[in-house]
Design a protein around this motif. Structure first.
Motif, PDB file in Angstrom:
ATOM      1  N   VAL A 167       0.855  -1.185   0.000  1.00  0.00           N
ATOM      2  CA  VAL A 167       0.000   0.000   0.000  1.00  0.00           C
ATOM      3  C   VAL A 167       0.888   1.231   0.000  1.00  0.00           C
ATOM      4  O   VAL A 167       1.632   1.466   0.963  1.00  0.00           O
ATOM      5  N   THR A 168       0.840   2.014  -1.061  1.00  0.00           N
ATOM      6  CA  THR A 168       1.609   3.261  -1.092  1.00  0.00           C
ATOM      7  C   THR A 168       0.744   4.393  -0.548  1.00  0.00           C
ATOM      8  O   THR A 168      -0.475   4.294  -0.476  1.00  0.00           O
ATOM      9  N   GLY A 169       1.387   5.479  -0.167  1.00  0.00           N
ATOM     10  CA  GLY A 169       0.656   6.559   0.492  1.00  0.00           C
ATOM     11  C   GLY A 169       0.015   6.066   1.775  1.00  0.00           C
ATOM     12  O   GLY A 169      -1.075   6.483   2.155  1.00  0.00           O
ATOM     13  N   GLY A 170       0.714   5.173   2.476  1.00  0.00           N
ATOM     14  CA  GLY A 170       0.118   4.463   3.608  1.00  0.00           C
ATOM     15  C   GLY A 170       0.242   5.132   4.956  1.00  0.00           C
ATOM     16  O   GLY A 170      -0.221   4.583   5.955  1.00  0.00           O
ATOM     17  N   ALA A 171       0.815   6.334   5.002  1.00  0.00           N
ATOM     18  CA  ALA A 171       1.066   6.972   6.299  1.00  0.00           C
ATOM     19  C   ALA A 171      -0.157   7.632   6.907  1.00  0.00           C
ATOM     20  O   ALA A 171      -0.124   8.041   8.066  1.00  0.00           O
TER      21      ALA A 171
ATOM     22  N   ILE B 166      -6.560   7.436   3.377  1.00  0.00           N
ATOM     23  CA  ILE B 166      -7.033   6.223   2.723  1.00  0.00           C
ATOM     24  C   ILE B 166      -5.999   5.110   2.822  1.00  0.00           C
ATOM     25  O   ILE B 166      -6.330   3.948   3.043  1.00  0.00           O
ATOM     26  N   GLY B 167      -4.715   5.451   2.655  1.00  0.00           N
ATOM     27  CA  GLY B 167      -3.672   4.427   2.692  1.00  0.00           C
ATOM     28  C   GLY B 167      -3.581   3.727   4.029  1.00  0.00           C
ATOM     29  O   GLY B 167      -3.474   2.506   4.107  1.00  0.00           O
ATOM     30  N   SER B 168      -3.615   4.492   5.110  1.00  0.00           N
ATOM     31  CA  SER B 168      -3.595   3.909   6.447  1.00  0.00           C
ATOM     32  C   SER B 168      -4.840   3.066   6.689  1.00  0.00           C
ATOM     33  O   SER B 168      -4.764   1.958   7.246  1.00  0.00           O
ATOM     34  N   ALA B 169      -6.001   3.571   6.243  1.00  0.00           N
ATOM     35  CA  ALA B 169      -7.245   2.827   6.423  1.00  0.00           C
ATOM     36  C   ALA B 169      -7.235   1.533   5.618  1.00  0.00           C
ATOM     37  O   ALA B 169      -7.716   0.485   6.090  1.00  0.00           O
ATOM     38  N   LEU B 170      -6.700   1.577   4.402  1.00  0.00           N
ATOM     39  CA  LEU B 170      -6.575   0.354   3.615  1.00  0.00           C
ATOM     40  C   LEU B 170      -5.673  -0.660   4.301  1.00  0.00           C
ATOM     41  O   LEU B 170      -5.990  -1.856   4.355  1.00  0.00           O
TER      42      LEU B 170
ATOM     43  N   ARG C  86       6.535   8.301   9.833  1.00  0.00           N
ATOM     44  CA  ARG C  86       5.070   8.254   9.752  1.00  0.00           C
ATOM     45  C   ARG C  86       4.561   6.843   9.471  1.00  0.00           C
ATOM     46  O   ARG C  86       3.560   6.410  10.032  1.00  0.00           O
ATOM     47  N   VAL C  87       5.223   6.108   8.597  1.00  0.00           N
ATOM     48  CA  VAL C  87       4.779   4.729   8.360  1.00  0.00           C
ATOM     49  C   VAL C  87       5.134   3.835   9.543  1.00  0.00           C
ATOM     50  O   VAL C  87       4.419   2.878   9.841  1.00  0.00           O
ATOM     51  N   ASP C  88       6.226   4.149  10.244  1.00  0.00           N
ATOM     52  CA  ASP C  88       6.537   3.414  11.470  1.00  0.00           C
ATOM     53  C   ASP C  88       5.393   3.534  12.480  1.00  0.00           C
ATOM     54  O   ASP C  88       5.031   2.557  13.140  1.00  0.00           O
ATOM     55  N   ALA C  89       4.831   4.731  12.577  1.00  0.00           N
ATOM     56  CA  ALA C  89       3.734   4.953  13.522  1.00  0.00           C
ATOM     57  C   ALA C  89       2.503   4.147  13.131  1.00  0.00           C
ATOM     58  O   ALA C  89       1.820   3.569  13.989  1.00  0.00           O
TER      59      ALA C  89
ATOM     60  N   VAL D  67       2.445   1.333  11.350  1.00  0.00           N
ATOM     61  CA  VAL D  67       2.725  -0.090  11.555  1.00  0.00           C
ATOM     62  C   VAL D  67       2.761  -0.438  13.039  1.00  0.00           C
ATOM     63  O   VAL D  67       2.328  -1.529  13.443  1.00  0.00           O
ATOM     64  N   ALA D  68       3.238   0.468  13.872  1.00  0.00           N
ATOM     65  CA  ALA D  68       3.227   0.216  15.320  1.00  0.00           C
ATOM     66  C   ALA D  68       1.803  -0.025  15.807  1.00  0.00           C
ATOM     67  O   ALA D  68       1.550  -0.930  16.628  1.00  0.00           O
ATOM     68  N   GLY D  69       0.859   0.751  15.295  1.00  0.00           N
ATOM     69  CA  GLY D  69      -0.533   0.540  15.658  1.00  0.00           C
ATOM     70  C   GLY D  69      -1.057  -0.787  15.149  1.00  0.00           C
ATOM     71  O   GLY D  69      -1.781  -1.501  15.860  1.00  0.00           O
ATOM     72  N   LEU D  70      -0.701  -1.160  13.930  1.00  0.00           N
ATOM     73  CA  LEU D  70      -1.145  -2.433  13.372  1.00  0.00           C
ATOM     74  C   LEU D  70      -0.534  -3.613  14.122  1.00  0.00           C
ATOM     75  O   LEU D  70      -1.206  -4.622  14.377  1.00  0.00           O
ATOM     76  N   GLU D  71       0.724  -3.479  14.488  1.00  0.00           N
ATOM     77  CA  GLU D  71       1.408  -4.570  15.176  1.00  0.00           C
ATOM     78  C   GLU D  71       0.838  -4.812  16.566  1.00  0.00           C
ATOM     79  O   GLU D  71       0.899  -5.929  17.093  1.00  0.00           O
ATOM     80  N   SER D  72       0.264  -3.782  17.164  1.00  0.00           N
ATOM     81  CA  SER D  72      -0.290  -3.939  18.513  1.00  0.00           C
ATOM     82  C   SER D  72      -1.497  -4.863  18.529  1.00  0.00           C
ATOM     83  O   SER D  72      -1.803  -5.492  19.546  1.00  0.00           O
ATOM     84  N   THR D  73      -2.191  -4.954  17.395  1.00  0.00           N
ATOM     85  CA  THR D  73      -3.374  -5.819  17.326  1.00  0.00           C
ATOM     86  C   THR D  73      -3.179  -7.033  16.429  1.00  0.00           C
ATOM     87  O   THR D  73      -3.839  -8.061  16.614  1.00  0.00           O
ATOM     88  N   HIS D  74      -2.264  -6.915  15.448  1.00  0.00           N
ATOM     89  CA  HIS D  74      -2.034  -8.015  14.506  1.00  0.00           C
ATOM     90  C   HIS D  74      -0.520  -8.172  14.306  1.00  0.00           C
ATOM     91  O   HIS D  74       0.019  -7.803  13.257  1.00  0.00           O
ATOM     92  N   PRO D  75       0.169  -8.711  15.282  1.00  0.00           N
ATOM     93  CA  PRO D  75       1.631  -8.805  15.195  1.00  0.00           C
ATOM     94  C   PRO D  75       2.098  -9.646  14.014  1.00  0.00           C
ATOM     95  O   PRO D  75       1.511 -10.678  13.682  1.00  0.00           O
ATOM     96  N   GLY D  76       3.135  -9.150  13.381  1.00  0.00           N
ATOM     97  CA  GLY D  76       3.762  -9.883  12.286  1.00  0.00           C
ATOM     98  C   GLY D  76       3.085  -9.735  10.941  1.00  0.00           C
ATOM     99  O   GLY D  76       3.533 -10.331   9.954  1.00  0.00           O
TER     100      GLY D  76
END
Length: 272
Positions: free
Chosen positions: A10-14, A17-21, A41-44, A46-55
């Motif tokens: 997903v590009t523009g993922g920070a 729409i990109g983050s939501a996708l 910004r993308v680290d932030a 992914v940190a949120g995603l990893e907290s609920t769906h690690p890996g």
């Protein structure tokens, strides 16, 4: 359409729409490379995603106007998760107003809103043809089906993004490659609100103002849900604002009347 354990970029993922996708895909079990210009910004995200769906997600800084960066994203996805199944060409720029006296505005819009899609497809399509499967999702805009009041560069390049998506579908749709093209009006993103620098945007902005007065400003999560629903249905156009289809029909049925209506809308917007 099965999203479980598939691999997506997903590009523009920070944000927007990109983050939501990215969030919607990870929630479906997809492994996602989340890419944008700024690593922090993308680290932030992914940190949120990893907290609920690690890996299930990894962050990557990338400039999609550079083919080497797109190839690096593909290599990262393949080395981390496996062959890429879905590519979301979601990054976009919305700079400029009027005809665009500065050539740099046009060059930036062409590189990010159009050529980034071409370069990604060029890198992905051969492998997808060998596998007999692959899905390319382009974030364009209602401006790509209609037009916009404001930036000529945005409107023109979003038309081109729709045209390239159509070409991909026509050319490879019977060979296992699926294509969808997202064409929303107003979406509550930083680009719409003028909060990001060129190259960091995620799909909507100045182009939404073509018909913004006629549509609700949607949240990115609603738009992401519409994208996944459209993929499940195997349809081409993603229209979170259903009225866009009616506007498009009116345009095609009487072009001159539609142009006149847009000129009147432009006059009202200018007066406001």
């Amino acid at each position: 359409m099965d999203f479980e354990n598939k691999v997506a970029i997903v590009t523009g993922g920070a944000g927007g729409i990109g983050s939501a996708l990215s969030t919607a895909l990870v929630s479906e079990g997809t492994n996602v490379v989340v890419a944008d210009l700024q690593q922090s910004r993308v680290d932030a995200v992914v940190a949120g995603l990893e907290s609920t769906h690690p890996g299930k997600s990894i962050a990557a800084a990338a400039d999609v106007s550079a083919e080497a960066d797109i190839k690096r994203l593909i290599d990262l996805a393949e080395s981390t998760y496996g062959p890429v199944d879905f590519y979301f060409a979601n990054a976009g720029v919305g700079d400029g107003a009027g005809i665009g006296e500065d050539n740099q505005i046009w060059e930036s819009a062409l590189e990010v809103n159009v050529m980034a899609h071409v370069r990604a497809a060029r890198l992905l399509v051969p492998a997808w043809l060998e596998r007999g499967a692959g899905y390319f999702v382009s974030t364009a805009s209602a401006a790509g089906l209609l037009t916009q009041i404001g930036s000529a560069a945005y409107s023109t390049t979003k038309h081109a993004a729709v045209g390239f998506s159509e070409w991909l579908s026509v050319t490879y749709g019977d060979r296992g490659i699926q294509v969808s093209c997202l064409c929303p009006m107003g979406v509550n993103t930083d680009m719409l609100n003028g909060g990001l620098e060129a190259g960091d945007e995620d799909g909507e902005g100045l182009g939404a103002r073509v018909v913004e007065s006629a549509g609700t400003i949607l949240e990115p999560e609603v738009v992401a849900g519409a994208v996944l629903d459209t993929m499940r249905a195997g349809r081409f156009l993603v229209l979170p604002h259903e009225e866009v289809l009616e506007f498009y029909r009116r345009k095609g049925s009487d072009y001159d009347r539609w142009l006149g209506g847009m000129r009147r809308l432009q006059a009202r917007v200018a007066g406001a």
